[in-house]
Design an enzyme around this catalytic site. Structure first.
Site, PDB file in Angstrom:
ATOM      1  N   GLY A   1       0.702  -1.187   0.105  1.00 51.89           N
ATOM      2  CA  GLY A   1      -0.042   0.019  -0.108  1.00 51.89           C
ATOM      3  C   GLY A   1       0.894   1.281   0.017  1.00 51.89           C
ATOM      4  O   GLY A   1       1.942   1.213  -0.599  1.00 51.89           O
ATOM      5  N   SER A   2       0.411   2.104   0.755  1.00 59.19           N
ATOM      6  CA  SER A   2       1.140   3.638   0.494  1.00 59.19           C
ATOM      7  C   SER A   2       2.419   3.590   1.066  1.00 59.19           C
ATOM      8  O   SER A   2       3.168   4.585   0.706  1.00 59.19           O
ATOM      9  CB  SER A   2      -0.012   4.622   1.585  1.00 59.19           C
ATOM     10  OG  SER A   2      -1.254   4.511   0.799  1.00 59.19           O
ATOM     11  N   THR A   3       2.901   2.756   1.731  1.00 52.66           N
ATOM     12  CA  THR A   3       4.163   2.784   2.380  1.00 52.66           C
ATOM     13  C   THR A   3       5.119   2.668   1.146  1.00 52.66           C
ATOM     14  O   THR A   3       6.251   3.315   1.056  1.00 52.66           O
ATOM     15  CB  THR A   3       4.825   1.612   3.519  1.00 52.66           C
ATOM     16  OG1 THR A   3       4.202   0.474   2.683  1.00 52.66           O
ATOM     17  CG2 THR A   3       4.165   1.899   4.800  1.00 52.66           C
TER      18      THR A   3
ATOM     19  N   SER B   1      -4.925   6.649   2.306  1.00 57.06           N
ATOM     20  CA  SER B   1      -5.383   5.748   1.243  1.00 57.06           C
ATOM     21  C   SER B   1      -6.030   4.877   1.549  1.00 57.06           C
ATOM     22  O   SER B   1      -5.723   4.247   2.609  1.00 57.06           O
ATOM     23  CB  SER B   1      -4.107   5.536   0.169  1.00 57.06           C
ATOM     24  OG  SER B   1      -3.336   4.710   1.071  1.00 57.06           O
TER      25      SER B   1
END
Lengths: 706, 365
Positions: A290-292, A706
């Site tokens: 995901g966003s990481t 997100s």
């Protein structure tokens, strides 16, 4: 009758004699062959049949943490051995043994009556058990000391250590990875024995002493490990997540300082836990970051000069890629923003755009350089490789795919892989190889030393620094604000990855994660917290995973003696936030308060802190006394047999239930989410057993994620 | 012809005493561990063997002074007594490891087959004199063979193949020495072949067991076990041996270590030197025994000497053949050396008969 024997008879007798000569000649030859020519062969065979070795177990090496604390040791414990044919009354003996060794009577009886030369009944006996067995004075039972693995810290770092079997063989984890060094070499006593197995008096004897196994010194710091596990436990309790993990690394060397996974197991009694609890999912399991993952899109775009921190973007709330509409997580979009703000906002369309601007070839080159789609080479068994799409422009929907990868969808990584890649940003551009063992020692001598290993240069120093500043800004101003710690400059990125399920994405199951490092100028520690399938209303990584990682980093900095970097205003500096110590054992609560620079006053003698004053989250001067109440009886000690209804607002269902049950109150749940109202109201005195109605509501979906 | 009285054959006497002495020593060395373990007295077998050896020497000297002609008269009664005892064995015999061979006489166990062997020898020698030249007649020759057949069958019932076989071989050697036609022996072999084949076909395991000595390692814990342990003992001895008393195989690896397999322990402790010496002594025994037969005063004593010598030497050859893995296993002891009271008494008495005959030899050496 007296006639002489005839000539014929004498001739025949002579013939018999020559026949005898022939027979004797044959015997001579035969004996000569057996005793002289083939003697060696027979001697060897005879010797082999007499020399039966008895093996002596070698002591398995000790595993130390980096500061010399023992995490795994070998101790001799008694094992109970039975020789069935020597046992006189197996039924009676089974009955006597059952309560001592905690086994079924029938099971013991079965073993005692088995037709075998010997049976192990129970290993790892306690001193008490040994004593009781000795007191039975039973024939056919013997206590055999055997080296057994013992993990003095119990569950601490269980997933790192793994387990060793009853015969001292490494089965999982580092015990397996370094089994070759740890196990040592069995010794043996060889003695000449008669056919019944007894030693022949005056026979040959030889003794080869066992060679003890080598010791491991880990990169793990058991204090940081302990902090990580404590915070993870707390996060698990607060979020009800199915699984949780925390990984802490020194980004400059690749040394792993802590690896914590929940649910966990006790390696001393590993068979009592479900097998899946033993898996080191930080190394072996894939998840969608995901966003990481936007960190790496940013790194590539910055390094390629596609963006600068100040570059302006406009997010209308979606982006159209090859006719597909990719939505931003925030309805209506983030509008006009700089690149730094886009990272703070975790704005999906911006990263989709960057993914496309970079193009599959360049983007793939960077991701590969960061180590995605490859094993990190960590010294741990069973590492997964992860998947990274090929940079081809041939496949259908390639553009959508790479736009998606731009914001962290469509790649799968292991947590260790993600953190290792992030280390390159923290340390100024170098991809290091993560490792768990610093040294192998034998008899206190270092026989093998593991040095930090730089795999390759991934980024320029300046890009890495730029990106660190942006990530610092995420914590200061953006979605990671809950990781902001007074005094320490933490940088990081949040992530909320939907869990892939049956070909699509689950709408309810997510991984909430936070990847952070500090101090942001010259990072000393880098960490990742992932919570799988949290059960709370808000499942954003910034909400759930950032606070535990921040606490882990803060306590670890204190342990490592890293001074606070931020010169905050004098008055601000002397203020601290009162931590939540409710539901903590008093000892831990005291430690927590002291670590925040607070003093305390303990009331009551219960096992749990049930209430505190001031309340959590309040900013107070350092040195303020926090009163902590333990247990029900003390709270009620006003002589009227009534209890005070506690304030329950903003608590989760789980916390409400815990708090009320400690007071002996019943709970009636209305709605779900976070407690908003209650009846009776806080502070009212009621009889124990009274039902408290608590109204829960789902908080309005707000936040920026997100 | 002139008959003189001489001293007895000194070499035979000395060879006998030498074998006997080696036997007593080896019985002690091989049995002490077993005796200590099973009877609590390491000297148990030594004491008994020593006692019977003394008694045997006394018996030998007494018999040496009894004129052999006396025995001719006792031939038939001796034969009958032996037969009766042999018939009794299956009914009242003591069973030891699967066979009934012994009659318990309290002080010691008597093996009627031992008496039977002597009775048969005496009978054949006496019969040869009676029939004189008619021995060349095939049907006359069948008479002693039929008697032998009866003994053979009775002994096989125990079962004791080794003793039965040596008894048969001894009889045949005596008949051969007496001048029977060689062709007749071949004629006798003709029915023996199908009989042998029938026996093997009836019970195939017999052949397998019989032939185990050819490849003992094919069944190291079963049929091959004794042979293997025996060979390991002999081989361990090498040229010079491990030294008296230092056998390792006697520690329960080799069964019957003081009886049937004493020669293996001897080989282990005294090496090839020891086994060579024992072989030479038995060869000397054969030489002196047959020499006595050659110079015997009459046909009866001559054939009697052949019989006694053949019997003792054959038994030694079979025993050593078994121990060295040359012949199939048959439970048979090494005369004069193996432990066994009644056997020693009878063997030494028989040597006494030989010595008596040697005193009446007809021409000088």
């Amino acid at each position: 009758m007296a006639e002489r024997n005839t000539l014929v008879v004498r001739k025949r007798i002579a013939g018999i004699f020559f026949g005898a000569l022939g027979v004797f000649f044959c015997l001579f030859c035969r004996i000569f062959i057996v005793q002289v020519i083939s003697a060696d062969q027979y001697q060897q065979k005879a010797l082999n049949q007499r020399m039966r070795p008895v093996m002596i177990d070698a002591k398995r090496g000790t595993i130390y943490d980096r500061n010399g604390k023992k995490l795994a040791i070998s101790v001799n414990t008694d094992a109970l051995y039975a020789v069935p044919r020597e046992i006189e009354n197996p039924k009676e003996l089974a009955k006597q043994l059952a309560p001592i060794i905690d086994l079924e009577e029938g099971e013991i009886f079965k073993k005692l009556t088995r037709k075998s030369s010997g049976e192990w009944l129970k290993r790892k006996l306690t001193v008490e058990q040994s004593r009781k067995i000795k007191e039975l004075n039973a024939k056919g039972l013997s206590l055999v000391p055997r080296p057994q693995r013992f993990y003095p810290e119990g569950k601490l770092a269980a997933h790192v250590l793994g387990i060793a079997g009853v015969d001292n063989q490494g089965l999982e984890g580092l015990e397996l990875q370094y089994d070759r060094y740890l196990k040592g070499v069995q010794g043996k006593i060889t003695a000449e024995r008669d056919a019944t197995g007894r030693e022949i008096p005056g026979g040959i004897r030889s003794y080869v002493p066992p060679e003890d196994g080598a010791d491991l010194v880990l990169t793990i710091d058991s204090v940081i490990q302990h902090i990580a596990e404590r915070e993870l436990d707390r996060a698990m309790a607060e979020t009800g997540s199915r699984q949780g993990m925390a990984l802490i690394m020194d980004p400059n060397t690749g040394e792993i300082l802590a690896m914590a996974i929940r649910p966990t197991f006790d390696p001393n009694n590993y068979s009592q836990y479900p097998q899946e609890n033993r898996k080191n999912i930080l190394v072996t399991d894939l998840y969608e970051p995901g966003s990481t993952f936007k960190i790496f899109t940013s790194a590539a775009a910055l390094e390629e000069g596609i963006v600068k921190p100040q570059t302006q973007f406009y997010d209308p709330g979606h982006i159209v890629v090859s006719g597909h509409r990719l939505r931003c997580w925030r309805a209506g979009g983030h509008g006009s923003q700089t690149f730094t703000e886009a990272v703070e906002n975790s704005c999906n369309p911006v990263f989709a755009q960057l993914g496309m601007d970079l193009g599959p070839e360049r983007f793939h080159k960077y991701l590969q350089a960061f180590g995605f789609g490859q094993k990190t080479g960590i010294d741990f068994p069973g590492e997964a490789q992860g998947t990274l799409a090929s940079p081809s422009r041939e496949a259908q929907g390639w553009l959508v795919r790479w736009a998606n990868i731009g914001f962290g969808q469509g790649v799968s990584v292991t947590p260790i892989q993600l953190l290792t890649a992030a280390a390159a940003i923290a340390n100024g551009g170098k991809l290091v190889k993560p490792y768990l063992v610093r040294e192998i020692r034998k008899d206190k001598e270092v026989i093998k030393k593991f040095q930090p290993e730089v795999v390759r240069e991934v980024l320029s120093e300046s890009t890495a620094k730029q990106l660190r500043q942006i990530l610092r800004s995420v914590v200061e101003n953006g979605s990671g604000s809950r990781a902001d710690l007074p005094g320490y400059s933490i940088g990081g990125k949040t992530g909320t990855g939907q869990i892939a399920e049956g070909g699509g994405y689950s709408s309810t199951k997510v991984n909430a994660s936070f990847l952070g490092f500090g101090p942001s100028e010259t990072p000393k520690l880098l960490g990742l917290v992932v919570l799988r399938e949290p059960q709370t209303a808000i499942t954003y990584g910034g909400t759930l995973a950032a606070p535990p990682l921040a606490r882990i980093l803060a306590d670890s900095f204190a342990h490592l003696g890293v001074a606070p970097q931020l010169e905050k205003k004098e008055e601000e500096d002397s203020l601290v936030t009162v931590p939540n110590v409710r539901n903590y054992p008093p000892g831990e609560a005291q430690q927590l308060l002291l670590s925040q620079g607070l003093t305390f006053q303990l009331e009551g003698a219960g096992k749990m802190v049930t209430e505190q004053n001031p309340k959590p989250g309040v900013r107070v001067k350092k040195g303020t006394k926090v009163i902590i109440y333990c247990g029900r009886a003390e709270l009620d000690n006003k002589g009227d047999g009534l209890v005070t209804v506690p304030p329950l607002e903003k608590m989760t269902v789980r916390d409400v239930a815990n708090t009320l049950s400690l007071l002996g109150l019943k709970l009636e749940i209305e709605g779900s989410g976070i407690a908003v109202r209650q009846a009776p109201a806080a502070g009212q005195r009621v009889k124990p057993g009274t039902t408290v109605r608590v109204f829960f509501e789902l908080p309005v979906r707000e936040g920026r994620e997100s | 012809m002139k008959r003189e009285s001489h001293g007895p054959d000194l070499i035979l006497f000395l060879v006998t005493v030498a074998l006997l002495s080696i036997g007593v020593i080896m019985v002690f060395s091989s049995s002490s561990i077993k005796a200590l373990e099973e009877l609590g007295d390491p000297y148990y077998y030594l004491k008994r063997q020593l006692f019977f050896a003394m008694l045997g020497i006394v018996a030998m000297i007494v018999v040496m002074n009894i004129d052999y002609k006396t025995y001719a008269r006792w031939t038939v009664p001796f034969l009958v007594v032996s037969l009766v005892l042999l018939i009794m064995v299956p009914f009242i015999g003591a069973e030891i490891s699967g066979s009934r061979r012994w009659l318990n006489l309290g002080l010691f166990n008597l093996q009627p087959s031992e008496l039977g062997k002597l009775a048969m020898i005496l009978f054949v020698a006496n019969w040869v004199v009676k029939v004189k030249g008619r021995i060349q007649n095939f049907f006359v020759l069948l008479v002693p063979l039929l008697v032998m057949g009866v003994f053979f069958a009775l002994i096989m019932m125990e079962p004791d193949l080794g003793t039965a076989a040596t008894l048969a071989a001894t009889t045949l050697i005596m008949l051969f020495a007496s001048g029977a036609k060689i062709g007749h022996f071949f004629l006798l072999a003709i029915p023996a072949v199908p009989a042998f084949i029938a026996l093997v076909l009836a019970e195939p395991y017999r052949l397998r067991r019989l032939m185990a000595f050819r490849d003992p390692w094919s069944d190291p814990l079963g049929a091959g076990f004794h042979i293997i342990q025996s060979l390991l003992a002999l081989g361990s001895g090498g040229l010079f041996g491990l030294g008296l008393g230092r056998s390792r195989q006697k520690f329960w690896y080799l069964p019957e270590q003081h009886t049937d397999f004493i020669f293996a322990i001897l080989g282990e402790e005294l090496g090839f030197i020891g086994t060579f010496l024992v072989l030479v002594l038995f060869l000397l025994f054969a030489w002196r025994g047959l020499r006595i037969a050659m110079t015997a005063p009459d046909l009866f004593s001559s054939i009697l000497s052949v019989g006694i010598t053949a019997q003792i030497v054959l038994q030694a050859v079979v025993n050593i053949g078994v121990v060295s893995g040359t012949l199939p296993i048959t439970g048979i002891t090494l005369p004069l050396i193996s432990y066994g009271g009644s056997s020693l008494l009878i063997t030494l008495s028989a040597v006494g008969v030989l010595l008596n005959i040697s005193r009446q030899r007809t021409f000088a050496k």
